[in-house]
Design a protein around this motif. Structure first.
Motif, short mmCIF file in Angstrom:
data_model
loop_
_atom_site.label_atom_id
_atom_site.label_comp_id
_atom_site.label_asym_id
_atom_site.label_seq_id
_atom_site.Cartn_x
_atom_site.Cartn_y
_atom_site.Cartn_z
N ASP A 1 31.12 18.40 -13.67
CA ASP A 1 32.45 17.81 -13.63
C ASP A 1 33.06 18.05 -12.24
OD1 ASP A 1 35.20 17.28 -13.84
OD2 ASP A 1 35.20 17.80 -15.97
N GLN A 2 32.95 17.04 -11.41
CA GLN A 2 33.34 17.21 -10.01
C GLN A 2 34.80 17.62 -9.85
OE1 GLN A 2 32.21 14.08 -7.33
NE2 GLN A 2 32.80 15.32 -5.56
N GLU A 3 35.67 16.98 -10.61
CA GLU A 3 37.09 17.24 -10.46
C GLU A 3 37.44 18.69 -10.84
OE1 GLU A 3 41.13 15.10 -11.98
OE2 GLU A 3 39.23 14.09 -12.43
N LEU A 4 36.90 19.10 -11.97
CA LEU A 4 37.18 20.45 -12.45
C LEU A 4 36.61 21.50 -11.50
CD1 LEU A 4 38.73 21.10 -14.98
CD2 LEU A 4 36.58 21.29 -16.24
N LEU A 5 35.38 21.25 -11.03
CA LEU A 5 34.74 22.21 -10.13
C LEU A 5 35.45 22.29 -8.78
CD1 LEU A 5 31.01 21.56 -11.06
CD2 LEU A 5 32.11 23.81 -11.08
#
Ligand code: SF4
Length: 411
Positions: free
Chosen positions: A371-375
């Protein structure tokens, strides 16, 4: 001098996989041999007043010798700051060498312990230290024995009496104790929890007193810089950079090991000129320019001079110059996940962004789809709010995977 072999974990792994391997026990240069080749002359001259403190610090500054533990702070400047502080003064030498992929300090101490020790004694004499502590990684039992013997020998030569006591302290396997202030805590007999900075160790260090902290390799170069002159060292760089460095190269190359190479060399040049090329059947895909913390770069960025500051714009750093070479047969996502597991295990737990952030990141990296956004959000919090370099640099590998390896994210 590009082909000095060294049995590293990576080379052992490669040998196990049927690759090339050369195991030999290095013979350390003993005191008599070291002295016969001009060893301890610089120290003797400093003690006899034939060399001044200013000339020594001037030489280190002109040579542009920087902290080779990874922080890169100018060595001469640091010596100068500590010398001016009120007494007592301490010297604390970082021989903890815990950065994954780094084994050059071991190389120095195992092969030429007196060259390192002369640097340590010159530093101690130069800052008028009241005591010097060597904080040694406990996974190096042989080095411990060697250094103890070397210390006994210089004591018999009278140097300890003339300068200050030198204590050899064993670490206990915590990565965080290689962080300067955690090391100081550990030497003091406490848990290795990094301190808030400032104040810096040069002013408030060991036992609250002004302390010169230097890495083994930084001190290893001191005698040669003074003896051969700063230009000898400064003139050795490449691609617009200056100085020499010991690169620890491991991974998928034919000849991994410690390489004496010019600062500013590119990874492509290191592999081709110093490592005999890539290991059989492997093609160059990526590299870690600075151990676990320095990020991951793709082969397409193999022409960057490897030095302090030169990797900043890529979100990476050279640190202790642990260069790990990955190939088409390595899984980049798995490598990044493995690094985060390492940071999670080694976090000292003192601050929330790092303690919880590394744990949360590992969970997110264990999912099939990242999850790019969360990471990215998590990375930012860890960078901004962690107390020390461990938490601040832990997100580097993940950020690099998103930035440089988009095709690997699909697998
Ligand atoms: Fe400890 Fe991590 Fe905080 Fe550093 S960043 S002080 S290792 S919890």
């Amino acid at each position: 001098q590009g082909h000095m072999h060294h049995a590293t974990l990576s080379s052992l792994a490669i040998a196990a996989a049927g690759g090339p391997m050369e195991l030999h026990e290095p013979t350390p240069v003993d005191y008599e041999t070291y002295v016969a080749h001009g060893g301890y002359t610089v120290l003797q001259e400093l003690l006899d007043g034939r060399r001044t403190f200013d000339s020594i610090v001037g030489a280190l500054s002109d040579a542009n010798l920087r902290g080779l533990g990874g922080a890169g702070f100018p060595a001469g400047k640091k010596w100068g700051i500590v010398r001016q502080q009120p007494h007592p003064h301490y010297v604390a030498i970082n021989a903890d060498e815990g950065e994954p992929g780094t084994f050059k300090d071991r190389w120095c101490m195992e092969r030429d312990p007196h060259r390192f020790l002369e640097g340590a004694l010159i530093a101690s004499a130069a800052v008028q230290a009241d005591a010097c502590y060597i904080y040694l990684r406990d996974e190096y039992p042989k080095v411990n024995r060697l250094l103890q013997e070397a210390l006994d020998r210089v004591a018999r030569a009278g140097y300890i009496d003339r300068i200050c006591p030198v204590y050899l302290r064993r670490g206990a396997g915590a990565y965080i104790c290689g962080e300067e202030s955690a090391m100081l805590e550990s030497i003091e007999g406490k848990r290795g929890l990094p301190r808030h900075k400032p104040p810096f160790a040069a002013e408030v260090g060991l036992f609250g007193q002004p302390t010169l902290t230097n890495n083994v390799e930084t001190l290893y170069w001191v005698r040669d810089i003074i003896q051969h002159g700063p230009q000898w060292f400064a003139g050795k760089g490449r691609n617009g950079r200056s100085g020499l460095r010991l690169f620890s190269v491991s991974g998928r190359v034919k000849e991994p090991g410690v390489k004496h190479a010019p600062a500013g060399i590119t990874v492509r040049e290191l592999i081709d000129e110093y490592c005999g090329g890539m290991a059989e059947g492997h093609s160059f895909k990526a590299y870690l320019p600075g151990g676990a913390s320095g990020g991951i770069l793709p082969a397409s960025k193999s022409d960057i001079p490897l030095d302090f500051g030169s990797l900043d714009e890529y979100g990476c750093f050279i640190g202790s110059a642990a260069i790990v070479i990955l190939s088409d047969q390595d899984d980049i996502k798995a490598a990044a996940r493995n690094l985060m597991r390492f940071f999670k295990a080694e976090s000292c737990g003192q601050c929330t962004p790092c303690r919880n952030g590394t744990e949360k990141a590992v969970k997110l990296l264990e999912r099939d789809r990242w999850d790019q956004e969360l990471l990215a959000d998590l990375s930012q919090v860890m960078r901004d709010a962690s107390i020390c370099g461990l938490g601040q640099a832990a997100p580097n590998p993940i950020d690099c995977v998103f930035k440089y390896f988009p095709e690997d994210l699909e697998t």
